[in-house]
Write an enzyme that holds these catalytic residues in place. Structure first.
Site, short mmCIF file in Angstrom:
data_model
loop_
_atom_site.label_atom_id
_atom_site.label_comp_id
_atom_site.label_asym_id
_atom_site.label_seq_id
_atom_site.Cartn_x
_atom_site.Cartn_y
_atom_site.Cartn_z
N THR A 12 -14.29 18.88 2.45
CA THR A 12 -13.80 20.16 2.95
C THR A 12 -14.93 20.87 3.69
OG1 THR A 12 -14.33 21.44 0.94
CG2 THR A 12 -12.20 20.31 1.00
N GLY A 13 -14.55 21.61 4.71
CA GLY A 13 -15.58 22.24 5.54
C GLY A 13 -16.43 21.18 6.23
N GLY A 19 -21.24 19.42 5.64
CA GLY A 19 -20.02 18.63 5.51
C GLY A 19 -19.91 17.57 6.59
N SER A 137 -25.32 26.51 -5.05
CA SER A 137 -26.40 27.10 -4.25
C SER A 137 -27.55 27.47 -5.17
CB SER A 137 -25.92 28.35 -3.52
OG SER A 137 -27.01 28.98 -2.87
N TYR A 150 -21.88 37.02 -3.50
CA TYR A 150 -22.01 35.60 -3.14
C TYR A 150 -22.61 34.81 -4.29
CZ TYR A 150 -23.58 31.45 -0.55
OH TYR A 150 -23.81 30.16 -0.13
#
Length: 250
Positions: A12-13, A19, A137, A150
């Site tokens: 995805t992405g 990606g 992340s 985030y």
């Protein structure tokens, strides 16, 4: 090396950045890749660049109707998936005082709901011996002003690694996470910053990185594909940090 001969990946992405690099390397090593992106044009261009072993689906990870349609769209392309790399997403940043409900919902819908339901919807297509890799992340290990929402969203994704691993062990599906640091992608483009502000941010960040450079998308791709390969057959419920040490020794 043909580690992924006759294997299929859903990334995805996958139209740019990490990606796209992962799809490119997966194909180079003998596999076929289905990528998703938010617009017809970006998907078309990416598939053309990736070549005959690539296929594309227009799907926005922040829109649940798109996520719930994924399984049937994938089944039109392949009956099964060997690698699911849940990578779609971007960052938007605001201070505690300035963040509004739209900012909060946008990030949580895309990164948390999008990740959870992408895995849920595609799980029936994952066969024994397959692998799920979630994109987390290193911000979850750091305290960065304006990153509060985030970071919280990525922390939720981080928590999925262990719980998804526990739920899929009996199915023979390994689940791990990749935790990138600062990588050369278009991730800054969605923040609302001007080109000058982006350049200023990059110049201020580079000195804080032990290797004094941003990582290449290909460096993340190699890490993801290690986790997806038979060489990582005993790695399950783990998070691989790829950040040049910025979150630990920076």
């Amino acid at each position: 090396m043909q580690r992924f001969k006759n294997k299929n990946a859903l990334i995805t992405g996958g139209t740019n950045g990490m990606g796209f690099a992962t799809a490119q390397q997966f194909i180079t090593e003998g596999g076929s890749a289905i990528i998703t992106g938010r617009t017809e044009e970006t998907v078309r261009v990416a598939v053309e660049k990736l070549g005959a072993s690539a296929r594309g689906i227009v799907s926005n990870a922040g829109k649940m109707e798109d996520v719930f349609a994924l399984k049937e769209l994938i089944k039109k392309q392949t009956p099964s998936i060997d690698l699911l790399f849940v990578n779609a997403g971007y960052g938007k940043f605001a201070s505690l005082e300035d963040a509004d409900e739209f900012h909060f919902d946008e990030l949580f819908n895309m990164l948390v709901k999008g990740t959870f339901f992408t895995v849920q919807q595609t799980l029936p297509l994952l066969k024994e011996g397959s692998c799920i890799v979630l994109n987390t992340s290193v911000v979850t290990n750091m305290a960065i002003p304006n990153f509060t929402v985030y970071t919280a969203a990525k922390a939720a994704v981080q928590s999925f690694i262990k719980s998804f691993a526990a739920e899929n062990t009996a199915k023979g599906i390994r689940v791990n996470g990749i935790s990138p640091g600062y990588i050369k992608t278009n991730g800054f483009n969605n923040t609302g910053l001007s080109k000058d502000q982006i350049e200023g941010a990059i110049q201020s960040i580079v000195p804080t990185i032990p290797f004094k450079r941003f990582g290449e998308p290909s460096e993340i791709a190699h890490a993801v594909l290690f986790l997806a390969s038979s060489e990582a057959s005993y790695i399950h419920g783990a998070e691989l940090i790829v950040d040049a040490g910025v979150s630990t020794i920076g």
